[in-house]
Design a protein around this motif. Structure first.
Motif, PDB file in Angstrom:
ATOM      1  N   GLY A  29       0.910  -1.214   0.045  1.00 60.88           N
ATOM      2  CA  GLY A  29      -0.113  -0.045   0.000  1.00 60.88           C
ATOM      3  C   GLY A  29       0.865   1.294   0.044  1.00 60.88           C
ATOM      4  N   GLU A  30       2.171   1.233   0.713  1.00 60.74           N
ATOM      5  CA  GLU A  30       3.175   2.443   0.814  1.00 60.74           C
ATOM      6  C   GLU A  30       3.510   2.647  -0.530  1.00 60.74           C
ATOM      7  OE1 GLU A  30       5.761   1.982   3.890  1.00 60.74           O
ATOM      8  OE2 GLU A  30       4.209   1.934   5.411  1.00 60.74           O
ATOM      9  N   MET A  31       4.009   1.512  -1.050  1.00 59.81           N
ATOM     10  CA  MET A  31       4.526   1.729  -2.540  1.00 59.81           C
ATOM     11  C   MET A  31       3.545   2.062  -3.623  1.00 59.81           C
ATOM     12  SD  MET A  31       6.629  -1.505  -4.775  1.00 59.81           S
ATOM     13  CE  MET A  31       5.035  -1.984  -4.891  1.00 59.81           C
ATOM     14  N   PHE A  32       2.248   1.580  -3.264  1.00 59.59           N
ATOM     15  CA  PHE A  32       1.194   1.985  -4.392  1.00 59.59           C
ATOM     16  C   PHE A  32       1.318   3.641  -4.210  1.00 59.59           C
ATOM     17  CE2 PHE A  32      -3.286   2.446  -5.674  1.00 59.59           C
ATOM     18  CZ  PHE A  32      -3.092   2.090  -6.907  1.00 59.59           C
ATOM     19  N   GLN A  33       0.919   4.027  -2.781  1.00 56.41           N
ATOM     20  CA  GLN A  33       0.535   5.488  -2.544  1.00 56.41           C
ATOM     21  C   GLN A  33       1.812   6.323  -3.136  1.00 56.41           C
ATOM     22  OE1 GLN A  33      -0.094   6.094   1.418  1.00 56.41           O
ATOM     23  NE2 GLN A  33      -0.734   8.282   1.025  1.00 56.41           N
ATOM     24  N   PHE A  34       2.787   6.100  -3.063  1.00 54.99           N
ATOM     25  CA  PHE A  34       4.151   6.590  -3.494  1.00 54.99           C
ATOM     26  C   PHE A  34       3.992   6.576  -4.901  1.00 54.99           C
ATOM     27  CE2 PHE A  34       8.430   6.981  -5.226  1.00 54.99           C
ATOM     28  CZ  PHE A  34       8.926   7.980  -4.582  1.00 54.99           C
ATOM     29  N   PHE A  35       3.868   5.665  -5.516  1.00 56.39           N
ATOM     30  CA  PHE A  35       3.882   5.685  -7.274  1.00 56.39           C
ATOM     31  C   PHE A  35       2.715   6.466  -7.606  1.00 56.39           C
ATOM     32  CE2 PHE A  35       1.501   3.791 -10.829  1.00 56.39           C
ATOM     33  CZ  PHE A  35       2.568   3.962 -11.715  1.00 56.39           C
ATOM     34  N   CYS A  36       1.204   6.483  -7.168  1.00 59.23           N
ATOM     35  CA  CYS A  36       0.379   7.284  -7.367  1.00 59.23           C
ATOM     36  C   CYS A  36       0.738   8.751  -7.384  1.00 59.23           C
ATOM     37  CB  CYS A  36      -0.913   7.104  -6.805  1.00 59.23           C
ATOM     38  SG  CYS A  36      -1.682   5.368  -7.377  1.00 59.23           S
ATOM     39  N   GLN A  37       1.407   9.222  -6.256  1.00 55.16           N
ATOM     40  CA  GLN A  37       1.642  10.592  -5.992  1.00 55.16           C
ATOM     41  C   GLN A  37       2.580  11.096  -6.708  1.00 55.16           C
ATOM     42  OE1 GLN A  37       2.160  10.632  -1.776  1.00 55.16           O
ATOM     43  NE2 GLN A  37       0.183  10.715  -1.180  1.00 55.16           N
ATOM     44  N   ASN A  38       3.842  10.238  -7.240  1.00 57.08           N
ATOM     45  CA  ASN A  38       4.813  10.720  -7.757  1.00 57.08           C
ATOM     46  C   ASN A  38       4.805  10.442  -9.423  1.00 57.08           C
ATOM     47  OD1 ASN A  38       6.943  11.795  -5.615  1.00 57.08           O
ATOM     48  ND2 ASN A  38       5.748   9.866  -4.994  1.00 57.08           N
ATOM     49  N   SER A  39       3.852   9.680  -9.858  1.00 51.88           N
ATOM     50  CA  SER A  39       3.893   9.227 -11.373  1.00 51.88           C
ATOM     51  C   SER A  39       3.358  10.358 -12.171  1.00 51.88           C
ATOM     52  CB  SER A  39       2.876   8.008 -11.443  1.00 51.88           C
ATOM     53  OG  SER A  39       2.735   7.775 -12.841  1.00 51.88           O
ATOM     54  N   THR A  40       3.789  10.380 -13.547  1.00 49.01           N
ATOM     55  CA  THR A  40       3.396  11.557 -14.336  1.00 49.01           C
ATOM     56  C   THR A  40       2.076  10.936 -15.148  1.00 49.01           C
ATOM     57  OG1 THR A  40       5.085  10.435 -16.213  1.00 49.01           O
ATOM     58  CG2 THR A  40       5.809  12.302 -14.812  1.00 49.01           C
ATOM     59  N   ILE A  41       1.636   9.859 -14.878  1.00 51.74           N
ATOM     60  CA  ILE A  41       0.516   9.177 -15.559  1.00 51.74           C
ATOM     61  C   ILE A  41      -0.628   9.836 -15.067  1.00 51.74           C
ATOM     62  CG2 ILE A  41      -1.007   7.308 -15.952  1.00 51.74           C
ATOM     63  CD1 ILE A  41       1.437   5.557 -15.557  1.00 51.74           C
ATOM     64  N   HIS A  42      -1.193  10.511 -15.867  1.00 52.81           N
ATOM     65  CA  HIS A  42      -2.512  11.514 -15.379  1.00 52.81           C
ATOM     66  C   HIS A  42      -3.635  10.708 -14.751  1.00 52.81           C
ATOM     67  CE1 HIS A  42      -5.186  14.962 -15.156  1.00 52.81           C
ATOM     68  NE2 HIS A  42      -6.001  14.495 -16.109  1.00 52.81           N
ATOM     69  N   GLY A  43      -4.283  11.055 -13.597  1.00 52.74           N
ATOM     70  CA  GLY A  43      -5.050  10.379 -12.873  1.00 52.74           C
ATOM     71  C   GLY A  43      -4.920   9.576 -11.839  1.00 52.74           C
ATOM     72  N   THR A  44      -3.603   9.006 -11.638  1.00 56.21           N
ATOM     73  CA  THR A  44      -3.256   7.936 -10.806  1.00 56.21           C
ATOM     74  C   THR A  44      -3.372   8.718  -9.496  1.00 56.21           C
ATOM     75  OG1 THR A  44      -0.859   8.495 -11.105  1.00 56.21           O
ATOM     76  CG2 THR A  44      -1.871   6.573 -12.270  1.00 56.21           C
ATOM     77  N   VAL A  45      -3.074   9.726  -9.239  1.00 52.79           N
ATOM     78  CA  VAL A  45      -3.091  10.855  -7.927  1.00 52.79           C
ATOM     79  C   VAL A  45      -4.553  10.820  -7.478  1.00 52.79           C
ATOM     80  CG1 VAL A  45      -3.366  12.977  -9.107  1.00 52.79           C
ATOM     81  CG2 VAL A  45      -2.340  12.818  -6.494  1.00 52.79           C
ATOM     82  N   ARG A  46      -5.608  10.569  -8.220  1.00 48.57           N
ATOM     83  CA  ARG A  46      -7.034  10.626  -7.773  1.00 48.57           C
ATOM     84  C   ARG A  46      -7.109   9.092  -7.182  1.00 48.57           C
ATOM     85  NH1 ARG A  46      -8.852  15.626  -8.280  1.00 48.57           N
ATOM     86  NH2 ARG A  46      -8.397  16.699 -10.390  1.00 48.57           N
ATOM     87  N   LEU A  47      -6.575   8.379  -7.365  1.00 49.43           N
ATOM     88  CA  LEU A  47      -6.649   7.102  -6.507  1.00 49.43           C
ATOM     89  C   LEU A  47      -6.317   7.131  -5.254  1.00 49.43           C
ATOM     90  CD1 LEU A  47      -5.389   4.498  -9.509  1.00 49.43           C
ATOM     91  CD2 LEU A  47      -7.718   5.217  -8.867  1.00 49.43           C
ATOM     92  N   VAL A  48      -5.500   8.026  -4.760  1.00 50.35           N
ATOM     93  CA  VAL A  48      -5.186   7.898  -3.597  1.00 50.35           C
ATOM     94  C   VAL A  48      -5.753   9.244  -2.738  1.00 50.35           C
ATOM     95  CG1 VAL A  48      -3.106   8.535  -1.830  1.00 50.35           C
ATOM     96  CG2 VAL A  48      -2.973   7.207  -4.042  1.00 50.35           C
ATOM     97  N   CYS A  49      -6.034  10.576  -3.483  1.00 49.79           N
ATOM     98  CA  CYS A  49      -6.463  11.509  -2.908  1.00 49.79           C
ATOM     99  C   CYS A  49      -7.792  11.477  -2.453  1.00 49.79           C
ATOM    100  CB  CYS A  49      -6.305  13.074  -3.366  1.00 49.79           C
ATOM    101  SG  CYS A  49      -6.809  12.903  -5.184  1.00 49.79           S
ATOM    102  N   SER A  50      -8.614  10.614  -3.324  1.00 47.06           N
ATOM    103  CA  SER A  50      -9.997  10.455  -3.104  1.00 47.06           C
ATOM    104  C   SER A  50     -10.192   9.174  -2.523  1.00 47.06           C
ATOM    105  CB  SER A  50     -10.936  10.576  -4.701  1.00 47.06           C
ATOM    106  OG  SER A  50     -10.149   9.447  -5.382  1.00 47.06           O
ATOM    107  N   ALA A  51      -9.489   8.580  -1.531  1.00 50.60           N
ATOM    108  CA  ALA A  51      -9.657   7.422  -0.887  1.00 50.60           C
ATOM    109  C   ALA A  51     -10.941   7.269   0.024  1.00 50.60           C
ATOM    110  CB  ALA A  51      -8.422   7.102  -0.080  1.00 50.60           C
ATOM    111  N   ARG A  52     -11.397   8.512   0.556  1.00 49.94           N
ATOM    112  CA  ARG A  52     -12.436   8.739   1.469  1.00 49.94           C
ATOM    113  C   ARG A  52     -13.887   8.617   0.537  1.00 49.94           C
ATOM    114  NH1 ARG A  52     -10.777  13.531   5.429  1.00 49.94           N
ATOM    115  NH2 ARG A  52      -8.788  12.692   6.152  1.00 49.94           N
ATOM    116  N   ASN A  53     -13.950   8.877  -0.816  1.00 47.95           N
ATOM    117  CA  ASN A  53     -14.929   8.590  -1.529  1.00 47.95           C
ATOM    118  C   ASN A  53     -14.899   7.522  -2.311  1.00 47.95           C
ATOM    119  OD1 ASN A  53     -17.094   9.116  -3.279  1.00 47.95           O
ATOM    120  ND2 ASN A  53     -17.036  11.555  -3.352  1.00 47.95           N
TER     121      ASN A  53
END
Length: 426
Positions: free
Chosen positions: A11-35
């Motif tokens: 989970g930590e590795m996936f969160q780091f990947f989503c926050q630092n990847s240049t793939i558009h939309g991956t950060v949304r998988l982490v920041c919207s975890a509550r919804n």
């Protein structure tokens, strides 16, 4: 501090990947975890994007491995060699060696027409002139014992199809034991008579030797060609070669080799091409072989056998005919792009023609080899392999049954000749 830091969980590795990847939309998988609804939407969108990406990869690779043909067209204005031209007078010879049998065949044809269509159709169709070609040294072959067979009479047949009565005309062909027979039928009586006549004609002509010298025949090119000019200059005797076709008669090929600079085409237009004034005379030597009056013409490549029955066209007499020529040159790549041959040396079929390789020459040769192997004799209109002889129903009564079945298989692409005969590369 270590150079490599390992994550404590996936989970930590996936969160780091989503926050630092240049793939558009991956950060949304982490920041919207509550919804959860928003997370599910972005997850599906991301998976669909990956699916589209790999689908595009599959299309590109499949197109690459298909080796698509790239067509390049160019226009050049340069002198070209004029193509070979073959003309025939549609008046085949009545060789003296078989003239008696041809007269008998004409009488049989008249009797068949009378039987099928009544006395009103019994007017004489054949006006035989005393123009038989005499072949020296072969007079003793006229007593070879050949007899026209009466086992292939024309019959009128009728059957019921869709509640309606349909009639046809044909003749019966059987195998050597007589246990397998079929009727070669046509809805047109004229077509049936022409094929029936052609079948008997091949058996009669099989009595001739394979090579017949017709050079002493009285007919010359002047009897057919009144005037010949190319590019405004008169043609020369060396510009043509003469041969005899068993159906289309006396034939002449102009510029057959394509090596004489005289036949170089430098300008387009009627005045700069080949101009012929021809005499189309119907002597009615063998009228049921061809119902066309005029001249048979074929335009083909140099050093190529003219297959007039497949690629020739007719010109009717009494009119001026202008023929325009456009040359399309095709270069096939071969290899992964499809099978082709450069000169025919790599083809498994032994060619029976002495000219350059063509697809039609290969198909004819392939069919003749199969014909000799399965029927025991050769088809009269094609050259013979070494040691073979032409079919004669006095010696091979069942060859017609074998031939027509083989020919139908060839026409329907059920023989392997089309697999063995590739197209020329150019």
């Amino acid at each position: 501090e270590g150079l490599i830091e390992f994550y404590g969980s996936f989970g930590e590795m996936f969160q780091f990947f989503c926050q630092n990847s240049t793939i558009h939309g991956t950060v949304r998988l982490v920041c919207s975890a509550r919804n959860r609804l928003k997370t599910a939407f972005w997850t599906l969108l991301l998976l669909a994007s990956f699916g589209m990406l790999y689908w595009q990869f599959a299309l590109m690779f499949s197109q690459y491995w298909a080796y698509p043909v790239v067509l390049t067209m160019s226009i050049h204005s340069e002198p070209k060699m004029f193509p070979a031209i073959t003309i025939c007078n549609l008046d085949p010879y009545r060789f003296e060696l078989v003239s008696e049998h041809l007269v008998q065949l004409d009488r049989m044809a008249e009797e068949s027409i009378t039987f099928l269509y009544g006395a009103n159709a019994s007017a004489r169709l054949f006006h035989v002139n005393d123009g038989s070609v005499r072949v020296q040294g072969l007079a003793n072959l006229s007593t070879s014992g050949f007899k026209l067979s009466q086992n292939f009479s024309l019959l009128r047949m009728s059957d019921l199809r869709s509640g309606k009565k349909h009639s046809s005309v044909g003749f019966r062909l059987c195998n050597s034991t007589g246990g397998n027979c079929f009727y070669k039928t046509y809805s047109s009586g004229m077509d049936a008579i022409l094929e029936w006549y052609r079948f008997h004609y091949m058996n009669i002509m099989s009595q001739l030797p394979v090579i017949v010298n017709i050079s002493q025949h009285e007919e010359h090119i002047e009897d057919m060609v009144y005037s010949c000019q190319y590019d405004g200059e008169p043609c020369r005797p060396s510009d043509y070669v003469h041969f005899h076709h068993p159906v289309f008669g006396s034939c002449y090929t102009f510029n057959s080799k394509g090596t004489d600079p005289f036949w170089t085409a430098t300008k387009p237009g009627i005045p700069y091409g080949l101009s012929l004034i021809l005499r189309a005379e119907q002597k009615d030597h063998i009228p049921l072989l061809s119902t066309v009056a005029g001249v048979k013409v074929m335009i083909h490549n140099h050093n190529q056998t003219p297959f007039l029955e497949h690629e020739g066209f007719d010109i009717r007499p009494g009119i001026a005919t202008t023929i325009g020529i456009r040359q399309d040159e095709v270069n096939r790549l071969g290899g992964n792009y499809g099978k082709c041959t450069t000169d025919g040396d790599d083809v498994d079929v032994q060619l029976l023609y002495n000219n350059s390789y063509t697809l039609q020459a290969c198909l004819h040769s392939c069919f003749q080899h199969i014909m000799v192997q399965e029927c025991g004799c050769g088809y009269y209109y094609y050259p013979l392999p070494a040691g073979a002889h032409y079919c004669d129903y006095n010696k091979q009564p069942a060859w017609g049954h074998c031939f027509y079945q083989l020919y139908n298989r060839l026409r329907n692409h059920h023989l392997n000749c089309f697999e063995q005969c590739p197209k020329p590369c150019r």
